[in-house]
Design a protein around this motif. Structure first.
Motif, PDB file in Angstrom:
ATOM      1  N   THR A 121     -95.346  38.669  51.730  1.00 16.63           N
ATOM      2  CA  THR A 121     -96.244  38.264  49.717  1.00 16.63           C
ATOM      3  C   THR A 121     -94.912  37.618  49.055  1.00 16.63           C
ATOM      4  OG1 THR A 121     -97.609  40.206  50.157  1.00 16.63           O
ATOM      5  CG2 THR A 121     -97.363  39.993  48.058  1.00 16.63           C
ATOM      6  N   SER A 122     -93.494  38.298  49.089  1.00 16.70           N
ATOM      7  CA  SER A 122     -92.569  38.473  48.461  1.00 16.70           C
ATOM      8  C   SER A 122     -92.281  36.845  48.660  1.00 16.70           C
ATOM      9  CB  SER A 122     -91.712  38.625  48.537  1.00 16.70           C
ATOM     10  OG  SER A 122     -90.514  38.215  47.358  1.00 16.70           O
ATOM     11  N   ARG A 123     -92.492  36.506  49.797  1.00 14.89           N
ATOM     12  CA  ARG A 123     -92.562  34.862  49.855  1.00 14.89           C
ATOM     13  C   ARG A 123     -92.962  33.684  49.684  1.00 14.89           C
ATOM     14  NH1 ARG A 123     -91.276  31.704  55.517  1.00 14.89           N
ATOM     15  NH2 ARG A 123     -90.769  30.162  55.008  1.00 14.89           N
ATOM     16  N   ALA A 128     -94.645  34.851  47.184  1.00 14.73           N
ATOM     17  CA  ALA A 128     -94.704  34.054  45.234  1.00 14.73           C
ATOM     18  C   ALA A 128     -93.980  33.183  45.130  1.00 14.73           C
ATOM     19  CB  ALA A 128     -95.075  35.493  44.626  1.00 14.73           C
ATOM     20  N   GLN A 129     -92.247  33.361  45.591  1.00 17.50           N
ATOM     21  CA  GLN A 129     -91.669  32.680  45.755  1.00 17.50           C
ATOM     22  C   GLN A 129     -91.386  31.057  45.924  1.00 17.50           C
ATOM     23  OE1 GLN A 129     -88.134  33.897  47.833  1.00 17.50           O
ATOM     24  NE2 GLN A 129     -88.038  35.904  46.236  1.00 17.50           N
ATOM     25  N   GLU A 130     -92.716  30.561  47.070  1.00 11.38           N
ATOM     26  CA  GLU A 130     -92.390  29.758  47.799  1.00 11.38           C
ATOM     27  C   GLU A 130     -93.551  28.620  46.377  1.00 11.38           C
ATOM     28  OE1 GLU A 130     -91.487  27.809  49.590  1.00 11.38           O
ATOM     29  OE2 GLU A 130     -90.545  28.984  51.389  1.00 11.38           O
ATOM     30  N   MET A 131     -94.633  29.397  45.968  1.00 12.82           N
ATOM     31  CA  MET A 131     -95.042  28.712  45.476  1.00 12.82           C
ATOM     32  C   MET A 131     -94.964  29.340  43.652  1.00 12.82           C
ATOM     33  SD  MET A 131     -99.316  30.904  43.508  1.00 12.82           S
ATOM     34  CE  MET A 131     -99.974  30.740  44.709  1.00 12.82           C
ATOM     35  N   GLN A 132     -93.522  29.814  43.350  1.00 13.89           N
ATOM     36  CA  GLN A 132     -93.003  28.847  41.782  1.00 13.89           C
ATOM     37  C   GLN A 132     -93.088  28.306  42.436  1.00 13.89           C
ATOM     38  OE1 GLN A 132     -90.991  32.368  40.930  1.00 13.89           O
ATOM     39  NE2 GLN A 132     -90.313  30.789  39.340  1.00 13.89           N
ATOM     40  N   THR A 133     -91.869  27.618  43.637  1.00 19.41           N
ATOM     41  CA  THR A 133     -91.373  26.380  43.623  1.00 19.41           C
ATOM     42  C   THR A 133     -91.745  25.184  44.269  1.00 19.41           C
ATOM     43  OG1 THR A 133     -89.775  27.951  44.649  1.00 19.41           O
ATOM     44  CG2 THR A 133     -89.104  25.178  46.103  1.00 19.41           C
TER      45      THR A 133
END
Length: 394
Positions: A289-291, A293-298
């Motif tokens: 889940t944390s990854r 969110a990070q991938e979506m932001q990138t």
């Protein structure tokens, strides 16, 4: 301290949670005269604080301590109470009043706080073989204890079994089942309080069946047996209805109970294995889940940067300004500064017109001034009489 550090007022605060548990544990010791005397003499070791459940005898408390005990109970602290020593002593001496109770007939009464009503039941060999069930319920949701006593040689009674009332729907109830096979009782696990359950619901779930333990007595012999209802309210009497029935007409329910309890025991053994699997999957899910969110932001940042680059391939100032504004939306500080400079230039250009715009305005003004002369010249050139003599007929 209980009000100050209560979990409802200090969510996700482990320090407050520990303070709340310490206050509860300390109160359970200090409010009991015997445990307080043991603590004063030898500390925690004397009362075996690590492994012993503390119980309060409300009849030995004064009014102030009783009020505090009621307050802790309202706050969700699992305070376990014990039967009054006076009641147990009177039963052991044989000085209690006992009422005869008929099988299959219910009795409704009120028992005062920290006192007990005693009942005797006579059963035959057949009834003992088929099984016996004693149930007590309270529509007023009173707190009480269902007690079973065994006769002593001196004619007194000694406490053998105890069941605390529990809320089941709109009533509080307690029951004892003597059916000839191992029957289980569900002991409320005081270590899993409401505060702990709110803080860590997963742990509370996996410990939910820890209190499912077998009863000490599975069957009764023919003869006279003794039950009692003990009032466990803090300040008022307890209303209750008691009934003792033979299990012979309930053969279907008897088999269903045996089957359901077997499934509960099997499920309890499965929970330990399931807990380890659940913890592993939960940790993996949290990581994914944390990854995510990070991938979506990138990806969003890269697409914005790509669109800004595409928009920069133009000589149109309007499109360039829009591209610079899209760059300004990106989180970089440099682009934000450039955007601010562009906005300032635009404001300056609006407030102070350029030389080209001034020359255009002057040219337009000259054209407006020369307009009447052009009209006269056109009239003379075309030789058209625009004025019509109204007196002449057409």
């Amino acid at each position: 301290m209980a009000l100050k550090y209560h979990p409802d007022k200090n969510a996700d605060d482990p320090v407050a949670s520990e303070k709340f548990q310490e206050a509860t544990f300390s109160y359970n010791i200090l409010s009991d005269p015997d445990k307080r005397r043991q603590y004063d003499s030898s500390g925690f070791e004397a009362i075996e604080a690590d492994g012993q459940e503390l119980e309060l005898d409300l009849s030995s408390l004064n009014t102030v301590n009783t009020v505090f005990a009621a307050l802790f109970s309202k706050l969700g602290v699992p305070i376990k109470t014990t039967v009054s020593a006076t009641v147990l002593e009177e039963a052991l001496n044989g000085s209690v009043e006992i009422s005869q109770l008929q099988l299959g007939k219910s009795v409704c009464r009120k028992v005062e706080k920290q006192t007990a009503h005693f009942y005797s039941v006579d059963i035959t060999d057949k009834e003992a073989k088929m099984g016996l069930v004693c149930r007590v319920h309270s529509t007023a949701k009173s707190k009480f204890k269902l007690l079973y006593f065994e006769p002593e040689d001196n004619g007194g009674l000694s406490l053998a079994l105890q069941e605390d009332s529990a809320k089941t729907g709109k009533v509080t109830s307690a029951g004892m089942f003597f059916l000839g096979f191992p029957v289980y009782r569900f002991e409320q696990n005081n270590s899993v309080s409401k505060a702990a359950a709110a803080k860590d619901p997963d742990s509370a779930f996996f410990k939910r069946l820890d209190g499912f333990q077998p009863c000490e007595v599975n069957e009764l012999k023919a003869g006279t047996h003794y039950f009692a209802v003990y009032g466990d309210n803090f300040f008022k009497s307890a209303s209750y209805t008691i009934e003792v029935v033979c299990a012979e007409p309930f053969s279907a329910e008897k088999e269903r109970l045996r089957s359901v309890e077997a499934k509960i025991i099997a499920k309890r053994s499965e929970l330990s294995k399931f807990e380890s699997e659940y913890r592993e999957v939960l940790a993996k899910f949290t990581e994914m889940t944390s990854r995510y969110a990070q991938e979506m932001q990138t990806i969003d940042e890269l697409l914005k940067e790509r669109n800004a680059i595409h928009a920069s391939y133009t000589n149109n100032p309007t499109l360039q300004r829009s591209s610079s504004s899209s760059k300004g939306k990106s989180p970089s500080k440099g682009s934000k500064g450039e955007d601010d400079q562009t906005v300032k230039k635009e404001k300056k250009s609006k407030s102070q017109p350029s030389e080209e715009s001034r020359s255009d305005e002057e040219a337009t003004k000259n054209k407006k001034e020369k307009k009447p002369k052009d009209r006269i010249r056109r009239k003379k050139w075309f030789n058209i009489h625009l004025k019509v003599d109204k007196r002449r007929p057409c």
